[in-house]
Design an enzyme around this catalytic site. Structure first.
Site, PDB file in Angstrom:
ATOM      1  N   ASP A  36       0.809  -1.226   0.000  1.00 47.70           N
ATOM      2  CA  ASP A  36       0.000   0.000   0.000  1.00 47.70           C
ATOM      3  C   ASP A  36       0.839   1.271   0.000  1.00 47.70           C
ATOM      4  O   ASP A  36       0.368   2.321  -0.422  1.00 47.70           O
ATOM      5  CB  ASP A  36      -1.051   0.012   1.124  1.00 47.70           C
ATOM      6  CG  ASP A  36      -0.477   0.063   2.530  1.00 47.70           C
ATOM      7  OD1 ASP A  36       0.730  -0.191   2.710  1.00 47.70           O
ATOM      8  OD2 ASP A  36      -1.264   0.362   3.455  1.00 47.70           O
ATOM      9  N   GLY A 124      -2.296  -5.162  19.415  1.00 41.61           N
ATOM     10  CA  GLY A 124      -0.982  -5.441  18.841  1.00 41.61           C
ATOM     11  C   GLY A 124      -0.954  -6.730  18.050  1.00 41.61           C
ATOM     12  O   GLY A 124       0.089  -7.333  17.847  1.00 41.61           O
ATOM     13  N   SER A 125      -2.129  -7.168  17.571  1.00 37.45           N
ATOM     14  CA  SER A 125      -2.204  -8.467  16.904  1.00 37.45           C
ATOM     15  C   SER A 125      -2.041  -8.358  15.406  1.00 37.45           C
ATOM     16  O   SER A 125      -1.947  -9.350  14.717  1.00 37.45           O
ATOM     17  CB  SER A 125      -3.550  -9.101  17.203  1.00 37.45           C
ATOM     18  OG  SER A 125      -4.554  -8.273  16.642  1.00 37.45           O
ATOM     19  N   SER A 128      -5.227  -4.318  13.332  1.00 39.94           N
ATOM     20  CA  SER A 128      -5.456  -2.877  13.248  1.00 39.94           C
ATOM     21  C   SER A 128      -6.299  -2.291  14.355  1.00 39.94           C
ATOM     22  O   SER A 128      -7.215  -1.512  14.110  1.00 39.94           O
ATOM     23  CB  SER A 128      -6.101  -2.509  11.907  1.00 39.94           C
ATOM     24  OG  SER A 128      -5.181  -2.640  10.900  1.00 39.94           O
ATOM     25  N   SER A 130      -5.273  -0.045  16.284  1.00 37.03           N
ATOM     26  CA  SER A 130      -5.029   1.405  16.310  1.00 37.03           C
ATOM     27  C   SER A 130      -5.807   2.123  15.208  1.00 37.03           C
ATOM     28  O   SER A 130      -6.420   3.166  15.458  1.00 37.03           O
ATOM     29  CB  SER A 130      -3.540   1.730  16.244  1.00 37.03           C
ATOM     30  OG  SER A 130      -2.935   1.084  15.160  1.00 37.03           O
ATOM     31  N   ASP A 174      -5.204   0.100   6.199  1.00 34.12           N
ATOM     32  CA  ASP A 174      -5.961  -0.252   7.401  1.00 34.12           C
ATOM     33  C   ASP A 174      -7.149   0.683   7.610  1.00 34.12           C
ATOM     34  O   ASP A 174      -8.273   0.249   7.830  1.00 34.12           O
ATOM     35  CB  ASP A 174      -5.054  -0.184   8.642  1.00 34.12           C
ATOM     36  CG  ASP A 174      -3.848  -1.093   8.506  1.00 34.12           C
ATOM     37  OD1 ASP A 174      -3.862  -1.957   7.614  1.00 34.12           O
ATOM     38  OD2 ASP A 174      -2.897  -0.926   9.287  1.00 34.12           O
ATOM     39  N   TYR A 224       9.166  -1.460  10.328  1.00 35.43           N
ATOM     40  CA  TYR A 224       8.225  -1.041   9.281  1.00 35.43           C
ATOM     41  C   TYR A 224       8.759   0.148   8.473  1.00 35.43           C
ATOM     42  O   TYR A 224       8.809   0.113   7.249  1.00 35.43           O
ATOM     43  CB  TYR A 224       6.892  -0.691   9.943  1.00 35.43           C
ATOM     44  CG  TYR A 224       5.806  -0.347   8.959  1.00 35.43           C
ATOM     45  CD1 TYR A 224       4.985  -1.322   8.417  1.00 35.43           C
ATOM     46  CD2 TYR A 224       5.613   0.964   8.548  1.00 35.43           C
ATOM     47  CE1 TYR A 224       3.991  -1.008   7.509  1.00 35.43           C
ATOM     48  CE2 TYR A 224       4.616   1.293   7.630  1.00 35.43           C
ATOM     49  CZ  TYR A 224       3.815   0.309   7.128  1.00 35.43           C
ATOM     50  OH  TYR A 224       2.831   0.632   6.220  1.00 35.43           O
TER      51      TYR A 224
HETATM   52  C1  GLA Z   1       0.397  -2.107   8.454  1.00 36.24           C
HETATM   53  C2  GLA Z   1       0.191  -0.729   7.856  1.00 36.24           C
HETATM   54  C3  GLA Z   1      -0.502  -0.834   6.490  1.00 36.24           C
HETATM   55  C4  GLA Z   1       0.224  -1.823   5.579  1.00 36.24           C
HETATM   56  C5  GLA Z   1       0.498  -3.138   6.308  1.00 36.24           C
HETATM   57  C6  GLA Z   1       1.351  -4.071   5.496  1.00 36.24           C
HETATM   58  O1  GLA Z   1      -0.823  -2.723   8.756  1.00 36.24           O
HETATM   59  O2  GLA Z   1      -0.595   0.063   8.702  1.00 36.24           O
HETATM   60  O3  GLA Z   1      -0.571   0.441   5.902  1.00 36.24           O
HETATM   61  O4  GLA Z   1       1.406  -1.262   5.080  1.00 36.24           O
HETATM   62  O5  GLA Z   1       1.133  -2.935   7.558  1.00 36.24           O
HETATM   63  O6  GLA Z   1       0.691  -4.495   4.350  1.00 36.24           O
END
Ligand code: GLA
Length: 387
Positions: A36, A124-125, A128, A130, A174, A224
């Site tokens: 993304d 934290g799984s 998403s 957050s 997300d 990340y």
């Molecule tokens: C996290 C980020 C997303 C995406 C994923 C990996 O969830 O928030 O934007 O980059 O990692 O696909």
């Protein structure tokens, strides 16, 4: 759940005034990982689990937050005059970030608030939690202050707050999946243009099973941002020769022709994942449209292998969950989902194999890793709402 959170709100903050309840889902990404922020496609869906919120405006500038998931922490106080991230502010940096982001976009939050949250997404799984809190906060602000924003705007504001307030350079997946969720559909989103279509999830006697590794992960302290900049470096090198905007513009063949420009083995691997994963996502959605769920599953497995070998974001916990899953008859596909470095896997499992899956994968995981994994059979749900 609505009654439970309303009751708890009244207990914590008192029962007077205009008190409203809301919900925003979590999400799982079926395929299209780490694409993304590379201008590629993703294929996530919203879940029926998520975050419940109760809110009330105040007459002063105070912000008071309380989470039923962190009762021991109690009420965390802040103020609209101090919308800055603080380590001690903990999870409240997410709703505060969204309030700040609305202000930056010309929609100033003029009154303080009391907000209670209760999530049933494991923290934290990688589902998403957050982004769910961000979109929930946006939904609350829109409804209580009458801001004129669409659900897509809520996704963009959520991402903006995560990038600029909380310092994680996440992509749009997300927040978009959560804000635009639709029951029984996944979202095929082109992150370069934000064009999207809904694709019905017809799993023909199979279920989506989430296996949570219980290895905790925070995006901020993970690698990340490093992966993101490795991809940006690779793109810049390729752009010296080919006029593309993002790695998502390349087919596999085009990548093979221009990859030598990258001149760095690690960055070449990162870019290869981004390019191939994007193409896999396009093929997977096509397969699903043709009711070819077996092919969809094979592409999920290939996605995991690429995330393990080229993108290097899996780790022994996620690899074990996938390896063990694939030993079970009736598993159509399995892969890590989300950012990686811990978090969850997503598997498509035939109905009759679900119990065996949970038992055997659970046992093997505990033996190898030393602590238990958790399993959730999930359903695809709608976006945010006022309850
Ligand atoms: C996290 C980020 C997303 C995406 C994923 C990996 O969830 O928030 O934007 O980059 O990692 O696909």
């Amino acid at each position: 759940m609505k009654e439970r959170v309303l009751e708890e709100f009244k207990k914590i903050f008192g029962g007077e005034g205009d008190i409203r309840a809301y919900f925003a889902p979590g999400r799982v990404n079926l395929i299209g990982e780490h694409t993304d922020y590379n201008g590629g496609h993703v294929f996530p869906c919203a879940l029926t689990i998520g975050t419940y919120g109760v809110a009330r405006k105040r007459e002063d500038n105070k912000l008071r937050f309380y989470s039923m998931n962190f009762e021991e922490v109690g009420i965390i106080e802040s103020s609209l005059d101090d919308l800055k991230p603080y380590k001690e502010a903990d999870w409240t940096n997410y709703p505060k970030g969204v309030m700040w982001a609305f202000g930056e976009k010309g929609m100033k939050v003029e009154k303080g608030m009391d907000i209670l949250l209760c999530g049933n997404i494991p923290n934290g799984s990688g589902l998403s939690s957050s982004a769910s809190v961000e979109v929930l906060t946006g939904t609350i602000l829109r409804d209580m202050f009458g801001f004129d924003v669409s659900n897509q705007d809520l996704a963009l504001i959520g991402q903006f707050s995560e990038n600029k307030f909380n310092g994680v350079n996440c992509g749009i997946m997300d927040q978009f999946a959560i804000a635009m969720g639709k029951k029984d559909n996944a979202i095929f989103l082109d992150t370069a243009t934000l064009k999207f279509e809904y694709a019905p999830i017809k799993l023909q006697n199979a279920k989506i099973v989430i296996s949570c590794s219980n290895k905790k992960r925070g995006l901020g302290d993970s690698k990340y941002n490093e992966r993101r900049s490795e991809c940006e470096d690779a793109l810049a090198k390729i752009q010296q020769y080919v006029g593309i905007n993002s790695l998502g513009d390349l087919t596999e063949e085009q990548f093979e022709q221009c990859k030598d420009a990258i001149k760095d083995e690690t960055k070449e691997k990162r870019a290869r994942h981004a390019v191939y994963e994007n193409q896999r996502t396009i093929k997977a959605v096509e397969a699903l449209k043709n009711n070819d769920i077996e092919k969809f599953g094979k592409l999920m497995i290939a996605s995991h292998e690429s995330l393990r070998d080229d993108y290097e974001v899996t780790g022994i916990e996620l690899d074990t969950l996938v390896e063990e899953a694939l030993k079970i008859n009736g598993v159509i596909g399995s892969r890590m989902t989300g950012a990686g470095f811990g978090g969850c896997t997503v598997s498509i499992v035939k109905d009759e194999a679900v119990d065996e899956f949970i038992e055997k994968v659970g046992k093997a995981y505990k033996e190898k890793i030393g602590y238990a994994a958790d399993f959730y059979v999930v359903e695809v749900g709608d976006g945010p709402s006022r309850l």
